[in-house]
Design a protein around this motif. Structure first.
Motif, PDB file in Angstrom:
ATOM      1  N   UNK A 134       0.930  -1.173   0.068  1.00 56.18           N
ATOM      2  CA  UNK A 134      -0.034   0.075  -0.155  1.00 56.18           C
ATOM      3  C   UNK A 134       0.907   1.256  -0.011  1.00 56.18           C
ATOM      4  N   UNK A 135       1.915   1.203   0.723  1.00 53.18           N
ATOM      5  CA  UNK A 135       2.758   2.541   0.852  1.00 53.18           C
ATOM      6  C   UNK A 135       3.535   2.747  -0.551  1.00 53.18           C
ATOM      7  N   UNK A 136       4.067   1.662  -1.135  1.00 55.00           N
ATOM      8  CA  UNK A 136       4.510   1.726  -2.398  1.00 55.00           C
ATOM      9  C   UNK A 136       3.562   2.317  -3.362  1.00 55.00           C
ATOM     10  N   UNK A 137       2.395   1.592  -3.347  1.00 52.71           N
ATOM     11  CA  UNK A 137       1.455   2.056  -4.124  1.00 52.71           C
ATOM     12  C   UNK A 137       1.191   3.644  -4.371  1.00 52.71           C
ATOM     13  N   UNK A 138       0.990   4.001  -2.963  1.00 49.05           N
ATOM     14  CA  UNK A 138       0.708   5.453  -3.053  1.00 49.05           C
ATOM     15  C   UNK A 138       1.816   6.387  -3.235  1.00 49.05           C
ATOM     16  N   UNK A 139       3.154   6.055  -2.887  1.00 51.02           N
ATOM     17  CA  UNK A 139       4.454   6.585  -3.500  1.00 51.02           C
ATOM     18  C   UNK A 139       4.255   6.787  -4.872  1.00 51.02           C
ATOM     19  N   UNK A 140       4.263   5.761  -5.579  1.00 49.01           N
ATOM     20  CA  UNK A 140       4.208   5.540  -6.896  1.00 49.01           C
ATOM     21  C   UNK A 140       3.352   6.396  -7.733  1.00 49.01           C
ATOM     22  N   UNK A 141       2.012   6.384  -6.997  1.00 54.53           N
ATOM     23  CA  UNK A 141       0.914   7.280  -7.648  1.00 54.53           C
ATOM     24  C   UNK A 141       1.163   8.727  -7.522  1.00 54.53           C
ATOM     25  N   UNK A 142       1.654   9.081  -6.341  1.00 52.57           N
ATOM     26  CA  UNK A 142       1.930  10.589  -6.056  1.00 52.57           C
ATOM     27  C   UNK A 142       3.145  10.955  -7.104  1.00 52.57           C
ATOM     28  N   UNK A 143       4.242  10.237  -7.330  1.00 49.54           N
ATOM     29  CA  UNK A 143       5.388  10.298  -8.119  1.00 49.54           C
ATOM     30  C   UNK A 143       4.881  10.634  -9.496  1.00 49.54           C
ATOM     31  N   UNK A 144       3.919   9.749 -10.035  1.00 47.21           N
ATOM     32  CA  UNK A 144       3.402   9.897 -11.495  1.00 47.21           C
ATOM     33  C   UNK A 144       2.672  11.054 -11.557  1.00 47.21           C
ATOM     34  N   UNK A 145       1.826  11.335 -10.618  1.00 50.38           N
ATOM     35  CA  UNK A 145       1.028  12.300 -10.571  1.00 50.38           C
ATOM     36  C   UNK A 145       1.820  13.922 -10.754  1.00 50.38           C
ATOM     37  N   UNK A 146       2.816  13.778  -9.978  1.00 46.60           N
ATOM     38  CA  UNK A 146       3.802  14.951 -10.060  1.00 46.60           C
ATOM     39  C   UNK A 146       4.243  15.218 -11.425  1.00 46.60           C
ATOM     40  N   UNK A 147       4.713  14.086 -12.261  1.00 49.56           N
ATOM     41  CA  UNK A 147       4.997  14.128 -13.479  1.00 49.56           C
ATOM     42  C   UNK A 147       3.989  14.559 -14.458  1.00 49.56           C
ATOM     43  N   UNK A 148       2.745  14.265 -14.126  1.00 45.82           N
ATOM     44  CA  UNK A 148       1.453  14.498 -14.965  1.00 45.82           C
ATOM     45  C   UNK A 148       1.197  16.178 -14.872  1.00 45.82           C
ATOM     46  N   UNK A 149       1.352  16.544 -13.930  1.00 46.82           N
ATOM     47  CA  UNK A 149       0.830  17.888 -13.267  1.00 46.82           C
ATOM     48  C   UNK A 149       1.751  18.797 -14.516  1.00 46.82           C
ATOM     49  N   UNK A 150       3.012  18.305 -14.804  1.00 42.45           N
ATOM     50  CA  UNK A 150       3.923  19.255 -15.481  1.00 42.45           C
ATOM     51  C   UNK A 150       3.838  18.943 -17.027  1.00 42.45           C
ATOM     52  N   UNK A 151       3.153  17.959 -17.335  1.00 40.00           N
ATOM     53  CA  UNK A 151       3.156  17.499 -18.670  1.00 40.00           C
ATOM     54  C   UNK A 151       2.120  18.203 -19.472  1.00 40.00           C
ATOM     55  N   UNK A 152       2.452  19.047 -20.438  1.00 38.58           N
ATOM     56  CA  UNK A 152       1.701  20.251 -21.249  1.00 38.58           C
ATOM     57  C   UNK A 152       0.410  19.497 -21.927  1.00 38.58           C
ATOM     58  N   UNK A 153       0.774  18.230 -22.269  1.00 38.93           N
ATOM     59  CA  UNK A 153      -0.720  17.829 -23.149  1.00 38.93           C
ATOM     60  C   UNK A 153      -1.815  17.498 -22.051  1.00 38.93           C
ATOM     61  N   UNK A 154      -1.381  17.175 -21.037  1.00 39.26           N
ATOM     62  CA  UNK A 154      -2.107  16.989 -20.154  1.00 39.26           C
ATOM     63  C   UNK A 154      -2.956  18.153 -19.411  1.00 39.26           C
ATOM     64  N   UNK A 155      -1.976  19.260 -19.194  1.00 33.72           N
ATOM     65  CA  UNK A 155      -2.486  20.402 -18.875  1.00 33.72           C
ATOM     66  C   UNK A 155      -3.658  21.027 -19.841  1.00 33.72           C
ATOM     67  N   UNK A 156      -3.293  20.841 -21.096  1.00 35.59           N
ATOM     68  CA  UNK A 156      -4.022  21.610 -22.154  1.00 35.59           C
ATOM     69  C   UNK A 156      -5.285  20.532 -22.248  1.00 35.59           C
ATOM     70  N   UNK A 157      -5.501  19.337 -21.951  1.00 30.10           N
ATOM     71  CA  UNK A 157      -6.676  18.518 -22.325  1.00 30.10           C
ATOM     72  C   UNK A 157      -7.632  18.837 -21.416  1.00 30.10           C
ATOM     73  N   UNK A 158      -9.016  18.753 -22.287  1.00 33.48           N
ATOM     74  CA  UNK A 158     -10.299  18.889 -21.630  1.00 33.48           C
ATOM     75  C   UNK A 158     -11.060  17.701 -21.317  1.00 33.48           C
ATOM     76  N   UNK A 159     -10.735  16.898 -22.154  1.00 35.28           N
ATOM     77  CA  UNK A 159     -11.316  15.286 -21.947  1.00 35.28           C
ATOM     78  C   UNK A 159     -10.293  14.308 -21.893  1.00 35.28           C
ATOM     79  N   UNK A 160     -10.486  13.746 -20.506  1.00 33.68           N
ATOM     80  CA  UNK A 160      -9.304  12.643 -20.029  1.00 33.68           C
ATOM     81  C   UNK A 160     -10.034  11.525 -20.062  1.00 33.68           C
ATOM     82  N   UNK A 161      -9.591  10.355 -20.339  1.00 35.92           N
ATOM     83  CA  UNK A 161      -9.975   8.840 -20.159  1.00 35.92           C
ATOM     84  C   UNK A 161      -8.971   8.353 -19.157  1.00 35.92           C
ATOM     85  N   UNK A 162      -9.621   7.782 -18.292  1.00 39.44           N
ATOM     86  CA  UNK A 162      -8.756   7.065 -17.355  1.00 39.44           C
ATOM     87  C   UNK A 162      -9.200   5.803 -16.924  1.00 39.44           C
TER      88      UNK A 162
END
Length: 195
Positions: free
Chosen positions: A21-49
Motif C-alpha cells: 500500500x505504501x509503495x502504491x501511494x508513493x508511485x501514484x504521487x510521483x506519477x501525478x507530479x510528472x503528469x501535473x507538468x505534462x503540457x498535453x495533460x494541462x491542455x486536455x479537456x477530456x481525459x480517459x482514465x
C-alpha cells in the motif's frame, strides 16, 4: 532470443499484486507530479482514465486532480458486442459515491449511460503489464485497448502509467494489431515514443 510472453505476463501480474500500500501511494504521487507538468495533460479537456483493480498504478489522486482542474473525466465500459471500450463521462459526485457496476472480469465500470468514442478524448491514461523502450504495450491479454484504439489512429494521446519494474529493456513482440504508446510515465522515468 524471443520473449515468453505468457511467462512475462504471469511474472509481472504477480509482482504487481505484491506492491504494498505504501509503495502504491508513493508511485501514484510521483506519477501525478510528472503528469501535473505534462503540457498535453494541462491542455486536455477530456481525459480517459481507468479505475484500478489488479495492482495497476492507483488512479484516485489523478482523477481528483482532473476534477480539480475542471477537466471532464471519462471511464471505460466494455461493449460486449464488439469487445471495445466506450467512454462514459462521470461526475465528481458519482466518483466519490462509487456509483459503479461490477464487471464479470473483476473491475468496476460506470453504469451504462451515453458513451463516447475514444477518438473524442484528448488524453487516454492507460494501465499496462509491460512496456518496452519502443512504446510497445502489453496489457492483460483481452485486447480491449488495442481493439478500441485501432478505430482511432490519430487521437487521443496514448499515455501509459506503470511501476518502474514494468518498463522492460528487452524488445517486446509487436503484432500488427498492437497499439503502441505515445508516452510512458513511471515514478522515475518519462519516455516519449514516435508513433
Amino acid at each position: 532470443m524471443s520473449i515468453d510472453l505468457k511467462s512475462l505476463r504471469q511474472q509481472l501480474k504477480t509482482k504487481r499484486k505484491q506492491v504494498d500500500k505504501f509503495q502504491q501511494q508513493s508511485s501514484s504521487s510521483k506519477i501525478l507530479h510528472r503528469l501535473r507538468h505534462f503540457p498535453q495533460l494541462q491542455q486536455a479537456k477530456r481525459v480517459g482514465i481507468y479505475l484500478h483493480a489488479f495492482g495497476e498504478i492507483q488512479t484516485q489522486q489523478m482523477i481528483e486532480y482532473c476534477f480539480a482542474q475542471h477537466k471532464q473525466v471519462y471511464l471505460p465500459m466494455i461493449c460486449t458486442m464488439n469487445q471495445q471500450l466506450h467512454w462514459v463521462k462521470i461526475s465528481k459526485q458519482q466518483y466519490r459515491n462509487k456509483r459503479f457496476s461490477h464487471h464479470p472480469l473483476g473491475m468496476q465500470e460506470p453504469m451504462a449511460s451515453r458513451a463516447m468514442h475514444v477518438s473524442k478524448l484528448d488524453v487516454l491514461i492507460m494501465p499496462l503489464l509491460a512496456c518496452d523502450v519502443y512504446g510497445t504495450r502489453i496489457g492483460m491479454g483481452g485486447g480491449f485497448y488495442d481493439k478500441t484504439l485501432a478505430s482511432a489512429p490519430n487521437k487521443p494521446l496514448r499515455l501509459g502509467i506503470a511501476h518502474d519494474f514494468q518498463l522492460v529493456q528487452e524488445r517486446l513482440p509487436r503484432q500488427v494489431w498492437d497499439q503502441p504508446l505515445d508516452v510512458l510515465i513511471t515514478p522515475l522515468h518519462m519516455r516519449l515514443f514516435k508513433r
